[in-house]
Design an enzyme around this catalytic site. Structure first.
Site, PDB file in Angstrom:
ATOM      1  N   ASP A 151       0.834  -1.200   0.000  1.00 31.63           N
ATOM      2  CA  ASP A 151       0.000   0.000   0.000  1.00 31.63           C
ATOM      3  C   ASP A 151       0.875   1.259   0.000  1.00 31.63           C
ATOM      4  OD1 ASP A 151      -1.895   2.065   0.614  1.00 31.63           O
ATOM      5  OD2 ASP A 151      -3.196   0.561   1.530  1.00 31.63           O
ATOM      6  N   CYS A 185      -7.226   4.558  -2.632  1.00 35.28           N
ATOM      7  CA  CYS A 185      -7.206   3.124  -2.377  1.00 35.28           C
ATOM      8  C   CYS A 185      -8.410   2.381  -2.965  1.00 35.28           C
ATOM      9  CB  CYS A 185      -7.139   2.890  -0.864  1.00 35.28           C
ATOM     10  SG  CYS A 185      -6.889   1.163  -0.416  1.00 35.28           S
ATOM     11  N   ASP A 189      -1.130  -0.616  -4.598  1.00 35.30           N
ATOM     12  CA  ASP A 189      -2.400  -0.049  -5.061  1.00 35.30           C
ATOM     13  C   ASP A 189      -2.185   1.316  -5.718  1.00 35.30           C
ATOM     14  OD1 ASP A 189      -1.753   1.155  -2.629  1.00 35.30           O
ATOM     15  OD2 ASP A 189      -3.759   0.998  -1.771  1.00 35.30           O
ATOM     16  N   HIS A 190      -1.273   2.124  -5.146  1.00 37.43           N
ATOM     17  CA  HIS A 190      -0.998   3.459  -5.677  1.00 37.43           C
ATOM     18  C   HIS A 190       0.315   3.937  -5.081  1.00 37.43           C
ATOM     19  CE1 HIS A 190      -2.334   4.672  -1.742  1.00 37.43           C
ATOM     20  NE2 HIS A 190      -3.517   4.103  -1.951  1.00 37.43           N
TER      21      HIS A 190
END
Length: 510
Positions: free
Chosen positions: A13, A53, A320-321
């Protein structure tokens, strides 16, 4: 005999792409990620197609662009009709296990408005079986701590305050009050090993999620002191945040509004007030959290080695990013900057060892992960999927019609913790942007705000907007047309290949 095939999908994450040693971050100590890069293919130009997210994970796990899955922001529901990786895996005979979270709000048409999941940021996506929950509200982790005998403070999140009564919340080299043995990273790792050992020799799919290096940016001992601030890369930003704010009204909103409290538990002050020294310390802590996750992955990899499962397992490592980390005076994952959208992707395919250790520069997107996994398992990729299997690229057989640009989106409608829509005087369906980006140009199109154009060759930091420059009007028109064509080409197509006629229903592949 049919060969056993396992899949380990590792989803960290907020880990940005330039914090990968194989891509230039030589200051990092990540021996286990390094192993993945040596034995697999590392993708240099990989992006999430949406942030933050919830939308990012919706795209990753459905293979759909934001414009199609429409879970456009955290707290916005995901339509239950969409196929996702969990459901697709069940279609090829796998019981997909999930550790961590997906930040998915359920379709309100499938449940009651009183469903407690609507009081949360998000819950688990349908189709997966949780074997190590974090949501809701991190209860799985905090319950694990209590079961381990750790005395939880009244405010449970105080475990992420700096150690010491005289500690001041904020960027610090002090350790967190929770130890590494009891960190959330340790929790996810224990859950993973418990699942894998319980599974034995049966084929498996595991979505192994880690919360880190997501904030709060504070690391347990010894990871808090693994890196020196002076060794961290310098920020990419203008001298003053107001210089950046002048570029665009959406950017001005975030530059004025982002506080430090969401990134350092208990801290005050605005993100735009952070000095270079504090940012470097924050980055050193971020790097420490990365090394903590890497050490945890080493435990999982050791189990795969010891049980001789490594050779039968497709491993996909991604995030995710990304995270702004002070670049452009911003924190978090927002807007249109590369720091928020460029993420790691490393794939170890035991069937494609000839390309081990290579860096692949083709444009790839998070929507490619689902079709890659389903294709590797011999399943049929869902018709609606916007991504494409990376299998041919992993085998060194890049298709001639592979994408020529990256495409990603961001929706900034109001949610309970942020209100750009109200501040900018827009309707909720006007609060969207999309980006078309290649090696030379980056074009940002807004539904109801002025566009942006950056010359990446001469302005890699993206400080000078050329969209209003008459000399670049042709480039703006070309990339606006690219964006429109891309959206038209990827319009929802679940049923568009069927035809009715005198002989009944027919299905056309092309």
């Amino acid at each position: 005999m049919v060969r056993k095939r396992n899949v380990l999908l590792i989803v960290v994450d907020q880990w940005r792409a330039d914090f990968v040693p194989a891509l230039g971050a030589g200051f990092l100590k990540t021996p286990n990620l390094d192993r993945l890069c040596r034995e697999g293919v590392t993708f240099r130009n990989h992006v999430t197609t949406a942030v933050p997210c919830g939308p990012a994970r919706a795209s990753l796990l459905t293979g759909l662009y934001l414009m199609n899955h429409r879970a456009v922001q955290n707290t916005v529901p995901l339509d239950a009709r969409h196929m996702n990786l969990g459901k697709a895996l069940r279609g090829v005979g796998y019981d997909p296990a999930l550790i961590g979270y997906t930040t998915t709000v359920p379709d309100p048409r499938t449940t009651s408005a009183k469903d407690p999941r609507f009081t949360l940021l998000g819950d688990l996506m349908e189709g997966f079986r949780s074997v190590g929950a974090f949501e809701p509200s991190m209860e799985g982790y905090f319950g694990w701590l209590a079961q381990k005998g750790y005395p939880l403070p009244e405010n449970r999140e105080d475990i992420w305050l700096p150690e010491g009564e005289d500690a001041v919340p904020g960027a610090t080299d002090r350790p967190s009050r929770i130890t590494a043995e009891l960190s959330d990273t340790a929790y996810f790792t224990e859950r993973a090993l418990t699942y894998l050992k319980g599974r034995g020799t049966k084929p498996w799919f595991l979505h192994l999620g880690y919360w880190r290096p997501h904030p709060p940016f504070i690391a347990p001992e010894p990871y808090n002191r693994m890196y020196r601030p002076e060794d961290m890369p310098a920020t990419v930003r203008s001298e003053h945040w107001r210089d950046e704010a002048a570029q665009h009204p959406l950017l001005e909103f975030y530059l004025r509004g982002i506080g430090q409290g969401s990134f350092f538990h208990g801290a005050g002050g605005a993100a735009n007030e952070m000095e270079e020294a504090s940012i470097r310390q924050m980055r050193a802590t971020y790097a420490g959290l990365i090394s903590e996750v890497d050490a945890a992955l080493g435990e999982v990899f050791a189990h795969l080695d010891a049980t001789d499962q490594w050779k039968d397992t497709l491993i996909v490592f991604t995030s995710d990013h990304g995270e702004q980390l002070g670049d452009h005076h911003l924190l978090g994952k927002i807007g249109f900057h590369d720091e928020s959208f460029r993420i790691p992707l490393v794939v170890v395919d035991p069937d494609a060892c000839d390309r081990a250790g290579q860096i692949e520069s083709s444009f790839t997107e998070s929507v490619d992960v689902l079709p890659t996994i389903i294709d590797w398992l011999g399943g049929e990729v869902p018709r609606a999927c916007d991504g494409r299997s990376l299998g041919p690229i992993l085998r060194g057989e890049k298709p001639a019609d592979w994408r020529e640009h990256l495409f990603y989106e961001y929706d900034f409608r109001d949610v309970y913790y942020s209100h750009p829509q109200k501040e900018l005087g827009l309707g909720q369906d006007d609060c969207s942007l999309c980006v078309v980006q290649d090696e030379r140009w980056k074009y940002v199109h807004f539904a109801a705000l002025p566009p942006l154009l950056f010359d990446l060759g001469n302005d890699p930091g993206q400080f000078r907007n050329l969209a209003d420059d008459p000399a670049h009007a042709v480039v703006v028109a070309e990339y606006a047309q690219r964006a429109l064509s891309h959206r038209m080409r990827h319009a929802e197509r679940t049923l568009t290949h069927f035809r009715s006629g005198p002989e009944g229903l027919q299905e056309k592949s092309r």
